[in-house]
Structure formats: C-alpha cells, structure tokens
Design an enzyme around this catalytic site. Structure first.
Site, PDB file in Angstrom:
ATOM      1  N   GLY A  13      73.940  15.973  59.392  1.00 16.85           N
ATOM      2  CA  GLY A  13      73.703  16.969  60.609  1.00 16.85           C
ATOM      3  C   GLY A  13      73.745  18.241  60.989  1.00 16.85           C
ATOM      4  O   GLY A  13      73.279  19.557  61.162  1.00 16.85           O
ATOM      5  N   ASP A  14      74.607  17.620  61.441  1.00 19.69           N
ATOM      6  CA  ASP A  14      75.874  18.653  62.951  1.00 19.69           C
ATOM      7  C   ASP A  14      76.281  20.010  61.558  1.00 19.69           C
ATOM      8  O   ASP A  14      76.131  20.516  61.837  1.00 19.69           O
ATOM      9  CB  ASP A  14      76.737  18.091  63.388  1.00 19.69           C
ATOM     10  CG  ASP A  14      77.378  18.915  63.970  1.00 19.69           C
ATOM     11  OD1 ASP A  14      77.129  19.911  64.769  1.00 19.69           O
ATOM     12  OD2 ASP A  14      78.860  19.277  63.833  1.00 19.69           O
ATOM     13  N   ALA A  15      76.772  19.220  60.303  1.00 21.96           N
ATOM     14  CA  ALA A  15      77.284  20.605  59.365  1.00 21.96           C
ATOM     15  C   ALA A  15      76.195  21.324  58.984  1.00 21.96           C
ATOM     16  O   ALA A  15      76.647  22.390  58.731  1.00 21.96           O
ATOM     17  CB  ALA A  15      77.981  19.313  58.837  1.00 21.96           C
TER      18      ALA A  15
END
Length: 116
Positions: A13-15
C-alpha cells in the site's frame, strides 16, 4: 485478506500510494525537485493520517475492519511520530494495499476523495 498479513498489505500500500501521488503531480510539468517536494509532503505519515480521517466516512464495514487490522499491526515507529499517528498512517497503507489487490476500482473511487 487472504494469505497476506496487514504488515504486508501496508508494505504494498505504501508503494501504491506513493505511485498514485507521483502520478497526480506530473501535470503541469515541473522541475524534478518540485515534484519531489510535493510528493514528500503528501506521503508523510502526518498527511496519510489526515487522509485516513477524510476517507473514514466513506468506508464500508469490511474496509473499516482492514483499517483496524492495520492499526493493530503497526509496530515500532519513527521517533518523531506519536504511536497514534503512526498507526493511522499504517492503517491507510494497509487499506490501500488491500484494495489494490482486491478491488482496484474501489481504491480509485476512494482516492478521488482526497484533495491532492
């Protein structure tokens, strides 16, 4: 959620979130240093926590559960952040990772609520 842990979902999700923010700021064309400054301002934990608060009224029960699991999975944190802020940012990343893998159309719908 399948076989992936909340931490794994937050990782992806961060990416996905950073790629989304980068794509939003591509137009109009700017210098790379300007892109970087704008993107960094949006992907900071403080801004992610604010974005989660913006999205909360629109979340389904399942999505709220994913957020809760992400909050509970947040371990450790940078020294500059409060535990609550770090948990909120991780929760947003977990939700984004989950939706990216399970329901990309819903992810797009929710991201449109953010004013980037």
């Amino acid at each position: 959620m399948g076989q992936l842990s909340p931490a794994s979902l937050a990782y992806i999700g961060d990416a996905v979130y950073e790629l989304y923010v980068r794509s939003v700021y591509l137009l109009p064309p700017r210098r790379l240093s300007d892109y970087h400054s704008q993107v960094v301002a949006q992907v900071r934990a403080e801004q992610q926590a604010a974005h989660l608060q913006t999205l909360e009224p629109y979340l389904t029960e399942t999505e709220q559960e994913i957020v809760r699991q992400g909050r509970n999975a947040a371990t450790g944190r940078p020294r500059r952040l409060s535990p609550k802020l770090y948990q909120q940012a991780t929760s947003l990343e977990t939700l984004i990772g989950y939706l990216y893998l399970q329901d990309p159309q819903r992810l797009t719908q929710l991201l449109e609520y953010l004013e980037l």
